[in-house]
Design a protein around this motif. Structure first.
Motif, PDB file in Angstrom:
ATOM      1  N   ALA A  35       0.869  -1.182   0.000  1.00 16.50           N
ATOM      2  CA  ALA A  35       0.000   0.000   0.000  1.00 16.50           C
ATOM      3  C   ALA A  35       0.898   1.222   0.000  1.00 16.50           C
ATOM      4  O   ALA A  35       2.005   1.192   0.539  1.00 16.50           O
ATOM      5  N   ASN A  36       0.447   2.280  -0.613  1.00 14.69           N
ATOM      6  CA  ASN A  36       1.251   3.499  -0.668  1.00 14.69           C
ATOM      7  C   ASN A  36       0.354   4.711  -0.840  1.00 14.69           C
ATOM      8  O   ASN A  36      -0.835   4.596  -1.127  1.00 14.69           O
ATOM      9  N   ARG A  37       0.945   5.866  -0.713  1.00 12.50           N
ATOM     10  CA  ARG A  37       0.202   7.114  -0.791  1.00 12.50           C
ATOM     11  C   ARG A  37      -0.120   7.497  -2.232  1.00 12.50           C
ATOM     12  O   ARG A  37       0.653   7.223  -3.149  1.00 12.50           O
ATOM     13  N   VAL A  38      -1.232   8.161  -2.383  1.00  7.16           N
ATOM     14  CA  VAL A  38      -1.650   8.782  -3.637  1.00  7.16           C
ATOM     15  C   VAL A  38      -2.119  10.193  -3.279  1.00  7.16           C
ATOM     16  O   VAL A  38      -2.096  10.591  -2.114  1.00  7.16           O
ATOM     17  N   VAL A  39      -2.570  10.939  -4.267  1.00  5.86           N
ATOM     18  CA  VAL A  39      -3.181  12.238  -3.997  1.00  5.86           C
ATOM     19  C   VAL A  39      -4.699  12.047  -4.008  1.00  5.86           C
ATOM     20  O   VAL A  39      -5.269  11.587  -5.004  1.00  5.86           O
TER      21      VAL A  39
END
Length: 417
Positions: free
Chosen positions: A143-147
């Protein structure tokens, strides 16, 4: 722990009906420790039934563990002489280096290269699981960050397309930063987001390239360029310079209705809508933009790897469990069930139907992890990066503060090394 915070959205024993095969022969038990909330009970039941059907000589015993205190518990299991502990353990991807020390994990390099297609795994999961090019941690999910952005505020500002480059992102955020709205909410100490900007510039948080031990590298020209971009972006909102994204929780700030963008995992959008139901249907997602439109920006990849203790008594059974859980069939099933990113870039198309998950998968292809050293946890505990960021954002000289923070990182790593 960042991995728990990034992925968080009773003990559960899933066992076979009996310990005997149909012919009366005994079945060998493989015990797997998996973490709370990593997989749903429904997924684990489906997997257990299918695995035991495909391996009639094995019985799978899944035992759910809590993240609190798990480090000590895993260390004790790896150090035990009895071999009565777990045969498979789920660990945070950035935790693998601390468990590799002392030859306590099974080397799975051969299986990875010949049977599991390890060259296709996401680098943010694969690389922390390696030591000297040997693979010990097998990527499971990411899982990772997005805008996360407000579609209605984009439309009101006349923004017709999401930005694909950093410069476009700055321009868009500046347009949105009007009419009482924040163009973007970016807390001053969101150092995982900063790390992505540094990696995009070719920099690192710390480096051991000279062979003389790890050293902090926030003062390199590349890392300073990453911090400068962070400073420009952060100024297009009212995020506090002296706090991280959890103080206050950025979902609550976003839910108040005056923020156009935030950098977060897609699942945080659900929290926003729960707090402000009027935003239902108004939230969209896009990957963190990179320096050019050719590919998204680098992001910190959180997630889990599976490891096998060297003291296992069921080596072949444990290898079979890891191979099945991380294979395309069940890895994709888990990603769809839990809104994760699958462990291979080639599987991203299987989750492309959901906007947030698709944005996350696109970013995961550029995913990275924190420096692969067992001592990095001590750096996060003291975290001179956060103090450095606050000083720069409040007007201090970036080069001077970067040198001081880098020396502090070096001292911590060498003191504990």
């Amino acid at each position: 722990m960042e991995r728990r915070r990034l992925l968080a959205l009773s003990s559960l024993g899933l066992v076979g009906a009996c310990g005997l095969e149909p012919g009366g022969r005994s079945r060998r038990t493989v015990t797997a420790w998996l973490m709370k909330d990593s997989a749903s009970q429904g997924f684990l039941r489906r997997f257990t039934r299918a695995f035991e059907r495909d391996h009639p000589d094995l019985r799978l015993d899944v035992r759910i563990q809590q993240w609190t205190g798990i480090g000590q518990k895993v260390q004790a299991a790896l150090n035990a002489d009895s071999g009565d502990g777990p045969d498979v353990i789920e660990v945070g991807n950035t935790q693998v280096p601390q468990y590799v020390e002392g030859d306590r994990l099974l080397d799975l390099t051969l299986e990875s290269s010949l049977r599991w297609g390890g060259e296709g795994w996401l680098p943010g999961l694969r690389e922390p699981g390696q030591l000297l090019s040997h693979q010990y941690g097998i990527p499971w999910y990411a899982a990772n960050r997005v805008v996360v952005y407000r579609k209605d505020l984009f439309a009101q500002a006349g923004v017709k397309a999401v930005p694909r480059t950093r410069e476009q992102w700055l321009d868009t955020s500046e347009k949105l930063n009007s009419r009482g709205n924040q163009g973007i909410y970016l807390a001053g100490q969101d150092w995982y987001t900063l790390a992505g900007f540094i990696w995009d510039e070719g920099g690192e948080l710390a480096d051991d390239g000279d062979g003389e031990g790890w050293r902090g590298t926030l003062d390199t020209p590349a890392a300073l360029r990453g911090m400068d971009f962070y400073r420009q972006l952060q100024a297009l909102g009212d995020g506090p310079a002296d706090a991280d994204e959890e103080h206050p929780p950025q979902a609550g700030v976003f839910a108040k209705g005056k923020v156009a963008q935030m950098v977060a995992v897609p699942g945080l959008a659900r929290t926003v809508v729960q707090q402000n139901p009027s935003l239902k249907g108004q939230l969209g997602f896009f990957p963190v933009p990179g320096p050019t439109a050719a590919r998204p920006g680098a992001v910190f990849t959180g997630g889990s790897d599976l490891v096998i203790p060297n003291n296992t008594r069921e080596r072949d059974g444990a290898v079979a469990v890891v191979g099945a859980l991380t294979g395309a069939r069940w890895d994709t099933d888990l990603a769809r069930t839990m809104n994760y990113v699958p462990n291979k870039k080639t599987l991203a198309g299987d989750v492309a139907g959901e906007e947030g998950l698709a944005a996350m998968a696109a970013g995961a292809a550029q995913g990275r992890a924190t420096p692969s050293t067992p001592q990095w946890g001590a750096v996060e505990a003291d975290n001179p990066i956060k103090a450095y960021m606050t000083k720069v954002l409040t007007g201090a000289d970036p080069a001077t503060e970067a040198r001081q923070a880098s020396r502090r990182i070096t001292d911590i790593l060498n003191r504990l090394g």
